[in-house]
Design an enzyme around this catalytic site. Structure first.
Site: not given
Length: 462
Positions: A37, A46-47, A247, A264, A280
């Site tokens: 993350s 968080r994780f 991500f 994303e 977008k």
């Protein structure tokens, strides 16, 4: 640990503010992965999830998937790779846990895996020469929870090797140490497969297709490549500092290493509840001038063109979710939200639904693959045009890095802002959606804005 169904093997570890130390402790193991993350704020930051040494691996090339079990000869199958993965996960199905992942599949699904779903022409060159799918089935994982500031090593204990190595794993992770410093360098010319003239030609062809009614939107991407050598973990550590994204991932396979700082989400599944968050609309950030930075964000939110472009993809994804979600469950609770990242502002919509009782998480991934935000609309025609106009196949770019737990939960990114290292070459891409009222200079600049973080990384590695 607050979980109604704790995994059989569970040990609490010292919490680490930065999970890179935990990953460094196990990254010498085969197929080491770090779902990162990148210390971003909010729920998405968080994780962190770390795993290695899978007891099953699946690699797909063209029509063949090779499945290898620990210490046994590999098997080959021409069946649908999504179906093969789903079958394996169902064999090891487990009850839900409050932790995001206690074991299951982690890996990449390349954009070109879409050829197993849709029939596409074969025009672009496969310069990547790596598997279209590379997924490990992992029996243990490290979960670092930045909200609770707690950390666990967890496992369902499905692989006998996990029991034998548990004490060694704990020893590695309880007192992680910084490894000896290594280097990673790039050298020579940074090459792009579409110069300004070639990009303009492709742009004009897309505009012509839109005018003729072939499509509404097409995502056009440029590919960059440069010679490189050394330890790509060094490059990733720099990337996550320069371009933190919720991500992000560092994923190692025998064929390639993937370094992703993706902002994303493709799909998340939590107890049958589905969420997708297409991006977008983009504007650069100006962190040196907070007032101008806010103005750029407001201009993006107020842009009718960007909202229309976003809406096209929202409609496409609602249709994709409708293939596998309960009728009437799909909604758009948050359209056109502004989300700001290290170098750009984005326009992001949130779409939710409930996975049908007779559907599996892998089936959802297949139904929505590849993500509509990086193809265009309608999806199949946009992919055909991409194949015609982009000189090289995309490979990992615009595919997904995902975890899919034995409990059916999943989270996945779209592999934008992503670099791939193999055969002493480092590659990355940047692209944007073209619609009827797109302007050449603005689109060319948007691609440059999206590539900025990776271009800066490359320059810093010289």
């Amino acid at each position: 640990m607050m979980t109604s169904q704790p995994p059989p093997l569970c040990a609490e570890l010292p919490y680490q503010i930065d999970s890179d130390l935990l990953f460094a402790a196990i990254r010498d193991l085969p197929w080491a992965v770090f779902l990162d993350s990148a210390m971003t704020e909010g729920e998405n930051g968080r994780f962190d999830i770390i795993a290695a040494d899978p007891f099953i691996t699946l690699q797909t090339r063209d029509q063949t998937t090779t499945i290898e079990y620990r210490d046994t000869a590999g098997q080959q199958s021409c069946d649908d790779p999504f179906g093969l993965l789903q079958c394996i996960l169902q064999q090891y199905a487990q009850p839900l846990s409050d932790l995001p992942f206690c074991g299951g599949a982690i890996g990449y699904f390349s954009y070109d895996l879409g050829r197993r779903i849709e029939k596409l022409p074969e025009l672009a060159i496969d310069s990547e020469q790596i598997p279209e799918m590379a997924v490990g089935i992992y029996d243990w994982a490290v979960i670092n929870d930045h909200q609770q500031q707690r950390c666990w090593l967890v496992s369902y204990g499905l692989d006998p090797e996990t029991h034998r190595n548990w004490a060694n794993l704990l020893s590695r992770l309880q007192q992680p140490k910084k490894p000896d410093s290594t280097i990673f360098n790039v050298m020579g010319e940074l090459r792009c497969n579409l110069n300004q003239t070639a990009y303009q030609t492709a742009f004009e062809k897309i505009k012509n297709y839109i005018t003729e009614g072939d499509c509404y939107q097409v995502n056009l991407a440029k590919r960059y490549e440069i010679a490189a050598e050394g330890d790509p973990w060094i490059a990733y550590q720099q990337l996550r500092k320069q371009n933190a994204a919720p991500f992000s991932a560092f994923l190692t396979t025998p064929e390639a290493t993937v370094l992703s700082s993706s902002p994303e989400r493709l799909l998340r599944v939590k107890d049958k509840q589905v969420e997708t968050k297409p991006i977008k609309g983009t504007r650069p950030r100006d962190l040196s001038d907070p007032d101008r930075d806010r103005l750029l964000g407001r201009q993006l939110q107020d842009s009718l063109k960007d909202r229309a472009e976003n809406l096209m993809i929202v409609d496409l994804l609602r249709n994709d979710l409708g293939k596998v979600c309960e009728p009437g469950s799909i909604s758009v609770p948050t359209p056109f939200a502004l989300e700001s990242f290290a170098t750009v502002h984005h326009l992001v919509s949130t779409i939710t639904g409930t996975l049908a009782t007779d559907q599996h998480t892998v089936g959802l991934l297949r139904a929505c693959f590849p993500g509509g935000s990086i193809t265009g609309a309608p999806k199949l025609r946009a992919m055909e045009i991409i194949e015609e106009l982009e000189p090289q196949r995309r490979g990992v770019y615009c595919g997904s890095i995902a975890y899919i737990g034995f409990d059916g939960n999943m989270d996945s990114n779209i592999t934008i802002r992503t670099l791939v290292f193999s055969d002493n070459r480092l590659r990355f891409w940047a692209g944007g959606g073209i619609v009827a009222d797109s302007e050449l200079e603005a689109e060319y600049q948007e691609v440059a804005d999206k590539a900025a973080a990776m271009l800066a990384l490359v320059e810093s590695l010289r």
